[in-house]
Enzyme design. Structure first.
Site, mmCIF file in Angstrom:
data_model
loop_
_atom_site.group_PDB
_atom_site.id
_atom_site.type_symbol
_atom_site.label_atom_id
_atom_site.label_comp_id
_atom_site.label_asym_id
_atom_site.label_seq_id
_atom_site.Cartn_x
_atom_site.Cartn_y
_atom_site.Cartn_z
ATOM 1 N N HIS A 117 -13.724 -10.126 -12.874
ATOM 2 C CA HIS A 117 -14.042 -11.713 -11.193
ATOM 3 C C HIS A 117 -15.047 -11.854 -11.547
ATOM 4 C CE1 HIS A 117 -14.417 -12.674 -7.796
ATOM 5 N NE2 HIS A 117 -12.419 -12.135 -7.172
ATOM 6 N N ASP A 194 -16.768 -2.294 -11.413
ATOM 7 C CA ASP A 194 -16.690 -2.443 -9.909
ATOM 8 C C ASP A 194 -14.943 -2.520 -9.561
ATOM 9 O OD1 ASP A 194 -14.742 -4.824 -8.547
ATOM 10 O OD2 ASP A 194 -15.201 -6.983 -9.840
ATOM 11 N N GLN A 197 -10.753 -3.278 -6.914
ATOM 12 C CA GLN A 197 -9.281 -3.658 -7.292
ATOM 13 C C GLN A 197 -8.926 -2.406 -7.236
ATOM 14 O OE1 GLN A 197 -7.389 -5.893 -5.750
ATOM 15 N NE2 GLN A 197 -8.402 -7.935 -6.042
ATOM 16 N N LYS A 220 -10.063 -5.795 1.931
ATOM 17 C CA LYS A 220 -8.905 -5.403 0.592
ATOM 18 C C LYS A 220 -8.618 -4.309 0.898
ATOM 19 C CE LYS A 220 -11.362 -7.993 -2.811
ATOM 20 N NZ LYS A 220 -10.100 -9.308 -3.183
ATOM 21 N N CYS A 369 -10.324 -16.433 -9.386
ATOM 22 C CA CYS A 369 -11.927 -16.325 -9.931
ATOM 23 C C CYS A 369 -12.051 -15.357 -11.384
ATOM 24 C CB CYS A 369 -12.495 -15.395 -8.650
ATOM 25 S SG CYS A 369 -12.346 -16.299 -7.227
HETATM 26 N N1 PMP Z 1 -14.028 -7.733 -7.516
HETATM 27 C C1 PMP Z 1 -13.142 -8.202 -8.145
HETATM 28 C C2 PMP Z 1 -12.507 -6.911 -9.063
HETATM 29 C C3 PMP Z 1 -12.070 -9.082 -7.254
HETATM 30 O O1 PMP Z 1 -10.683 -8.687 -6.838
HETATM 31 C C4 PMP Z 1 -12.866 -8.777 -5.974
HETATM 32 C C5 PMP Z 1 -12.043 -9.888 -5.135
HETATM 33 N N2 PMP Z 1 -10.834 -10.785 -4.920
HETATM 34 C C6 PMP Z 1 -14.381 -9.575 -6.387
HETATM 35 C C7 PMP Z 1 -14.863 -8.414 -6.903
HETATM 36 C C8 PMP Z 1 -14.483 -9.579 -5.368
HETATM 37 O O2 PMP Z 1 -14.606 -9.005 -3.561
HETATM 38 P P1 PMP Z 1 -14.875 -10.031 -2.496
HETATM 39 O O3 PMP Z 1 -14.212 -11.147 -2.304
HETATM 40 O O4 PMP Z 1 -14.682 -9.499 -1.621
HETATM 41 O O5 PMP Z 1 -16.998 -9.996 -2.596
#
Ligand code: PMP
Length: 414
Positions: A117, A194, A197, A220, A369
């Site tokens: 991401h 990270d 997910q 999430k 993203c």
């Molecule tokens: N890492 C991953 C794998 C994600 O899916 C996301 C959210 N789409 C993020 C980081 C960022 O999360 P946040 O927008 O809550 O900071």
């Protein structure tokens, strides 16, 4: 077995809106228990924490601290290893600022992967710019799975950090982060996982994984927005690798001026990294969300989402849609989480998502993203993403597949 129809009753938004909500990788919905916990805080014991001796403040403080314990319990950590932040993105930035600035220098290398991401790329890019370090990007294969040979070839004694996602937010591919932690540690590197997910969708045990940093977001995983978690292992803390570079009130034990000099004594973790008034309501809501997830069971949730994913692939096959749908990543349901990204023929992903919206189905479109991954796998215009959670039903998958079929029939069956 988890029954999503019973679970749905706890989610007011699902009862109030006639919507098939399949954008859970972006954010989940919240059960009434979480909404009530936040309401109760504001209605009955709102006060600032760690500052008042009166009972309101003490109760708020106790629950704020209790939330660290409950979140720690979810991932088998110690509560002192849990720092509350705004979201996963801020967690990664905090790791970068508090650990990276201290431990990464010119010539050092940071390994990221093509499947990250943007939030797990940009902070390291910034660090590399500031410190004169080098980012190396580990490739994936044509199915979007990590290219382990490339990782082993790129990692070296110069590598200071491996930053890798547990589960891809595009393909649902699950990385073997336990094994990758072993490889990182063998080379003397730290590893940040990270888990944005993974923690909401499957059992995650930080002791088993052995990673040094883990981050995830409350929103999430049934919790409120504005609260996230950075786990920093005791090993990193005890090794004195963290600088409390963001500081202020609440993140200090004593500030004294003696002999004209400022003397500062810092508190222990995690308070040294949580300056200022934190998101108290968020922490209380997150605690309730974790309790809810634990009551249902993370293994149950994982199995449920895998069943839905398998069902989606079966239905697509049954309806002969294979020739029109292009899946980003593995073309089968195995070894992946409940996230499916795809395109339909040459259709623009945003146009597909708009048509699905007109049929009452909420999905995401674009790069999610993760532009490098889309480009690597041959999806230069992005994709449409459907992502599942504990309240989604097989009927909703039927709706999605039927909607895809309608689009395909209108467009290609003349
Ligand atoms: N890492 C991953 C794998 C994600 O899916 C996301 C959210 N789409 C993020 C980081 C960022 O999360 P946040 O927008 O809550 O900071």
């Amino acid at each position: 077995m988890l029954n999503p129809r019973i679970i749905r009753r706890d989610f007011p938004i699902l009862a109030e809106n006639n919507i098939v909500y399949l954008d859970n990788a972006a954010t989940s919905q919240r059960p009434i228990q979480v909404i009530r916990a936040i309401e109760e805080f504001y209605k009955t014991y709102n006060a600032n924490i760690h500052r008042g001796l009166y009972w309101l403040s003490q109760k708020a403080s106790e629950l704020y601290e209790e939330s660290h314990r409950v979140v720690a319990g979810l991932i088998n950590a110690d509560w002192r290893e849990i720092v509350f932040v705004k979201n996963a993105t801020e967690a990664i930035n905090l790791a970068m600022i508090s650990w990276g600035l201290k431990n990464v220098g010119p010539g050092d290398e940071i390994l990221v992967t093509v499947m990250e991401h943007h939030s797990n790329i940009l902070p390291w890019y910034t660090l590399a710019e500031i410190r004169g370090a080098r980012i190396r990007v580990v490739d994936v294969d044509d199915e979007g799975r990590l290219d382990k040979a490339d990782l082993e070839q790129k990692i070296s004694r110069r590598t200071k950090l491996v930053a890798i996602t547990h589960v891809s937010n595009v393909t649902g591919v699950v990385n073997d982060v336990e094994e990758i932690t072993g490889i990182a540690h063998d080379h003397g590197a730290r590893i940040l996982v990270d888990a944005a997910q993974s923690v909401p969708h499957m059992p995650v045990d930080v002791k088993k994984i052995g990673a040094d940093f883990i981050c995830f977001s409350g929103h999430k995983m049934l919790g409120p927005t504005g609260i996230g978690v950075l786990y920093i292992s005791e090993d990193v803390i005890e090794n004195n690798e963290i600088d409390p570079v963001i500081s202020g009130g609440g993140a200090v034990k004593q500030v004294r001026i003696s002999g004209g000099r400022l003397r500062v004594e810092r508190p222990r973790h995690p308070w040294s990294l949580e300056p200022g008034t934190p998101n108290i309501a968020g922490a209380i809501g997150l605690m309730e969300a974790v309790k809810y997830l634990e009551k249902v069971g993370l293994r149950e949730i994982m199995d449920h989402e895998r069943r839905l994913t398998k069902y989606f692939f079966e239905k697509i096959g049954e309806e002969d849609l294979d020739q029109y749908i292009r899946i980003v990543g593995p073309k089968n349901p195995w070894g992946r989480a409940g996230i499916i990204s795809f395109t339909l023929g040459e259709m623009d992903p945003h146009a597909t998502a708009a048509l699905l919206d007109s049929m009452g189905i909420a999905v995401r479109s674009g790069y999610h993203c993760a532009q490098p991954l889309h480009e690597r796998l041959g999806f230069p215009r992005g994709s449409v993403r459907a992502s599942f959670y504990l309240y989604n039903t097989a009927w909703e998958i039927d709706m999605l597949v039927q909607a895809i079929k309608n689009i395909v029939q209108k467009r290609w069956s003349r």
